[in-house]
Motif scaffolding. Structure first.
Motif, PDB file in Angstrom:
ATOM      1  N   PHE A 211      57.818  41.867   4.805  1.00  0.00           N
ATOM      2  CA  PHE A 211      58.356  40.502   4.888  1.00  0.00           C
ATOM      3  C   PHE A 211      57.246  39.447   4.949  1.00  0.00           C
ATOM      4  O   PHE A 211      57.484  38.328   5.400  1.00  0.00           O
ATOM      5  CB  PHE A 211      59.283  40.339   6.099  1.00  0.00           C
ATOM      6  N   ALA A 212      56.053  39.797   4.502  1.00  0.00           N
ATOM      7  CA  ALA A 212      54.942  38.840   4.550  1.00  0.00           C
ATOM      8  C   ALA A 212      55.029  37.812   3.430  1.00  0.00           C
ATOM      9  O   ALA A 212      54.500  36.709   3.554  1.00  0.00           O
ATOM     10  CB  ALA A 212      53.606  39.577   4.467  1.00  0.00           C
ATOM     11  N   ARG A 213      55.676  38.161   2.316  1.00  0.00           N
ATOM     12  CA  ARG A 213      55.769  37.261   1.176  1.00  0.00           C
ATOM     13  C   ARG A 213      57.186  36.696   1.074  1.00  0.00           C
ATOM     14  O   ARG A 213      58.165  37.331   1.460  1.00  0.00           O
ATOM     15  CB  ARG A 213      55.428  38.002  -0.127  1.00  0.00           C
ATOM     16  N   GLY A 214      57.277  35.474   0.535  1.00  0.00           N
ATOM     17  CA  GLY A 214      58.583  34.892   0.282  1.00  0.00           C
ATOM     18  C   GLY A 214      59.318  35.679  -0.795  1.00  0.00           C
ATOM     19  O   GLY A 214      58.741  35.984  -1.838  1.00  0.00           O
ATOM     20  N   THR A 215      60.588  36.001  -0.556  1.00  0.00           N
ATOM     21  CA  THR A 215      61.341  36.863  -1.463  1.00  0.00           C
ATOM     22  C   THR A 215      62.725  36.279  -1.717  1.00  0.00           C
ATOM     23  O   THR A 215      63.339  35.678  -0.821  1.00  0.00           O
ATOM     24  CB  THR A 215      61.502  38.279  -0.873  1.00  0.00           C
ATOM     25  N   MET A 216      63.218  36.466  -2.930  1.00  0.00           N
ATOM     26  CA  MET A 216      64.566  36.070  -3.299  1.00  0.00           C
ATOM     27  C   MET A 216      65.239  37.241  -4.002  1.00  0.00           C
ATOM     28  O   MET A 216      64.581  38.015  -4.708  1.00  0.00           O
ATOM     29  CB  MET A 216      64.548  34.863  -4.235  1.00  0.00           C
ATOM     30  N   VAL A 217      66.570  37.363  -3.828  1.00  0.00           N
ATOM     31  CA  VAL A 217      67.349  38.418  -4.465  1.00  0.00           C
ATOM     32  C   VAL A 217      68.364  37.779  -5.409  1.00  0.00           C
ATOM     33  O   VAL A 217      68.977  36.753  -5.077  1.00  0.00           O
ATOM     34  CB  VAL A 217      68.079  39.282  -3.413  1.00  0.00           C
ATOM     35  N   ILE A 218      68.531  38.375  -6.597  1.00  0.00           N
ATOM     36  CA  ILE A 218      69.599  37.992  -7.522  1.00  0.00           C
ATOM     37  C   ILE A 218      70.525  39.196  -7.655  1.00  0.00           C
ATOM     38  O   ILE A 218      70.101  40.255  -8.130  1.00  0.00           O
ATOM     39  CB  ILE A 218      69.053  37.578  -8.897  1.00  0.00           C
ATOM     40  N   LEU A 219      71.762  39.054  -7.207  1.00  0.00           N
ATOM     41  CA  LEU A 219      72.750  40.131  -7.243  1.00  0.00           C
ATOM     42  C   LEU A 219      73.791  39.823  -8.315  1.00  0.00           C
ATOM     43  O   LEU A 219      74.451  38.773  -8.261  1.00  0.00           O
ATOM     44  CB  LEU A 219      73.417  40.263  -5.879  1.00  0.00           C
ATOM     45  N   LEU A 220      73.947  40.731  -9.275  1.00  0.00           N
ATOM     46  CA  LEU A 220      74.942  40.562 -10.345  1.00  0.00           C
ATOM     47  C   LEU A 220      75.962  41.684 -10.282  1.00  0.00           C
ATOM     48  O   LEU A 220      75.598  42.863 -10.187  1.00  0.00           O
ATOM     49  CB  LEU A 220      74.269  40.542 -11.714  1.00  0.00           C
ATOM     50  N   SER A 221      77.239  41.316 -10.361  1.00  0.00           N
ATOM     51  CA  SER A 221      78.307  42.321 -10.352  1.00  0.00           C
ATOM     52  C   SER A 221      79.555  41.747 -11.011  1.00  0.00           C
ATOM     53  O   SER A 221      79.703  40.518 -11.132  1.00  0.00           O
ATOM     54  CB  SER A 221      78.627  42.760  -8.921  1.00  0.00           C
ATOM     55  N   ASP A 222      80.452  42.651 -11.408  1.00  0.00           N
ATOM     56  CA  ASP A 222      81.735  42.229 -11.983  1.00  0.00           C
ATOM     57  C   ASP A 222      82.909  42.654 -11.114  1.00  0.00           C
ATOM     58  O   ASP A 222      84.066  42.521 -11.517  1.00  0.00           O
ATOM     59  CB  ASP A 222      81.908  42.807 -13.387  1.00  0.00           C
ATOM     60  N   GLY A 223      82.622  43.198  -9.924  1.00  0.00           N
ATOM     61  CA  GLY A 223      83.704  43.779  -9.149  1.00  0.00           C
ATOM     62  C   GLY A 223      83.716  43.395  -7.692  1.00  0.00           C
ATOM     63  O   GLY A 223      83.025  42.467  -7.255  1.00  0.00           O
ATOM     64  N   PHE A 224      84.482  44.156  -6.923  1.00  0.00           N
ATOM     65  CA  PHE A 224      84.653  43.949  -5.485  1.00  0.00           C
ATOM     66  C   PHE A 224      84.234  45.214  -4.758  1.00  0.00           C
ATOM     67  O   PHE A 224      84.545  46.329  -5.185  1.00  0.00           O
ATOM     68  CB  PHE A 224      86.110  43.611  -5.176  1.00  0.00           C
TER      69      PHE A 224
END
Length: 428
Positions: A211-224
């Motif tokens: 967790f030392a670096r700034g991080t972003m997540v992109i989550l892609l899905s078509d469901g539940f």
């Protein structure tokens, strides 16, 4: 020293503020993605100050209630010459410097350097995205990343696996290796489990950087996903990691609601995409907004509710208001007007900064509306403040044959130079 007001100047100041806002919005919309942010913001405030200055100058020329007939008769040429450097140039510099300060990562804020792509590979994607447009979009995003960024890829269905550990994208060779890994992905007939996907992504982030670096997540899905993700969301919130979510042709409304919940809880944004070929544009928009923090636009991510950056925005607008007020005093060559307008600019700037910080939401129309209100409030308070801070007319006089007949001295002047007894003074 008198408290008075020029109602025509107040009206014209509002008109100038409205016109400056309109031109500024064109600048903001057309240049923000291509020019440096400090230059765009500086130009925005410079144009706003210029428009307010032009209309205030015209108002005093028509009805010199504040600066006096002496100024109108003798020094209007000087005022026109001072107009551009005192407004456009001065506010471009002040606004640009304040934007640079606002763009710094203060109070422990981290600049995003790592991006984790978490991509759905469940069986339903064979119908939702038969041409694998999501993978094409991922490769285009990686190609457009700056060389100081790293990317990791997690694939999931009813299981989750790390397809690509964090790798620096500084060279095309590295990018091509990631492309090859994506091209080798095989479709599955599995279900959808967000809990496993987010847990695998978090494990990757923690294992690589701690967790030392700034991080972003992109989550892609078509469901539940039926699995509970409350603990995963709390983990991401604790580490101040933003999750931006993309719903691709989501049929089940519970799926889009869950993706929206994930984004809102972590300070990210949710994007609803109806056609797979639109994923690429969404990925690019998410990337462009990385640390794209300006005084004039919404503050997203982990800093959305930051008290420090709220106060910093309000302080910046107070200084911008002060600079606009002082610039008007320079145009009129009157230190008392500079003091009065400057004080009004501070108060109006504080109000404008507060309005923007609580009004901006990321929606183009409403954001434009709040910027319009802020511009009018700033212009109005500056014009009204001569009722609170007393002023004196600019009474500098020209000499004829070396001085006033029979006296050899002039009345005290309100010029910026502060000379009170030289009958040859022209204001400076």
């Amino acid at each position: 020293m008198q408290r008075k007001i020029n109602l025509l100047l107040l009206l014209f100041s509002l008109i100038g503020g409205a016109i400056g806002f309109a031109i500024g919005e064109v600048i903001l919309g057309s240049l923000l993605e291509t020019w440096p942010r400090f230059a765009v913001v500086g130009l925005y405030f410079g144009v706003l100050a210029l428009c307010i200055g032009v209309f205030c100058l015209i108002a005093e020329l028509i009805a010199p209630r504040l600066n006096g007939n002496s100024w109108r008769q003798r020094y209007t040429d000087l005022s026109w010459k001072l107009l551009v450097p005192s407004t456009l140039v001065l506010l471009f510099i002040v606004g640009g410097l304040l934007q640079l300060l606002y763009g710094l990562h203060l109070g422990g804020a981290k600049q995003v350097k790592d991006i984790v792509l978490v991509i759905d590979n469940s069986g339903s994607m064979l119908e939702t995205d038969p041409d694998n447009e999501r993978y094409t979009a991922a490769k285009q995003l990686i190609d457009n990343m700056d060389g100081d960024k790293r990317v990791a890829i997690v694939m999931f269905s009813n299981t989750a696996e790390l397809l690509q550990p964090f790798v620096n994208v500084s060279s095309q060779e590295k990018k091509n290796e990631i492309h090859a890994a994506i091209d080798a992905i095989e479709p599955t007939d599995g279900g959808t489990d967000f809990r496993l996907a987010l847990s695998e992504a978090m494990k990757t982030i923690q294992g690589e950087t701690g967790f030392a670096r700034g991080t972003m997540v992109i989550l892609l899905s078509d469901g539940f996903s039926e699995s509970s993700i409350n603990q995963q969301i709390e983990d991401y919130k604790e580490q101040q990691i933003v999750i931006n979510t993309v719903g691709l042709s989501v049929v089940d409304t519970r799926g889009s609601a869950l993706l929206q919940q994930i984004a809102d809880a972590t300070g990210g944004s949710y994007y609803d995409v109806t056609e797979a070929n639109g994923v690429s544009l969404v990925f690019q928009n998410i990337y462009k907004k990385l640390d794209n923090r300006t005084l004039l636009t919404e503050r997203k991510g982990t800093l959305e509710d930051s008290t420090l950056y709220m106060l910093l925005r309000i302080l910046a607008f107070a200084l911008i208001g002060l600079a606009i007020g002082v610039s008007l005093g320079l145009v009129f060559d009157n230190r008392f007007l500079a003091l009065s307008f400057g004080a009004g600019g501070i108060v109006g700037g504080i109000a404008a900064g507060y309005i923007l910080d609580y009004g901006l939401s990321g929606h183009d129309f409403t954001d434009g509306f709040w910027r319009f209100i802020a511009a009018l409030v700033l212009a109005a308070v500056i014009g009204l403040f001569t009722l609170i801070v007393p002023i004196r007319e600019n009474s500098g006089t020209k000499s004829r044959g070396g001085g006033r007949k029979g006296s050899g001295s002039a009345l005290p002047s309100a010029g910026m130079g502060g000379r009170s007894k030289d009958s040859r003074s022209h204001g400076f």
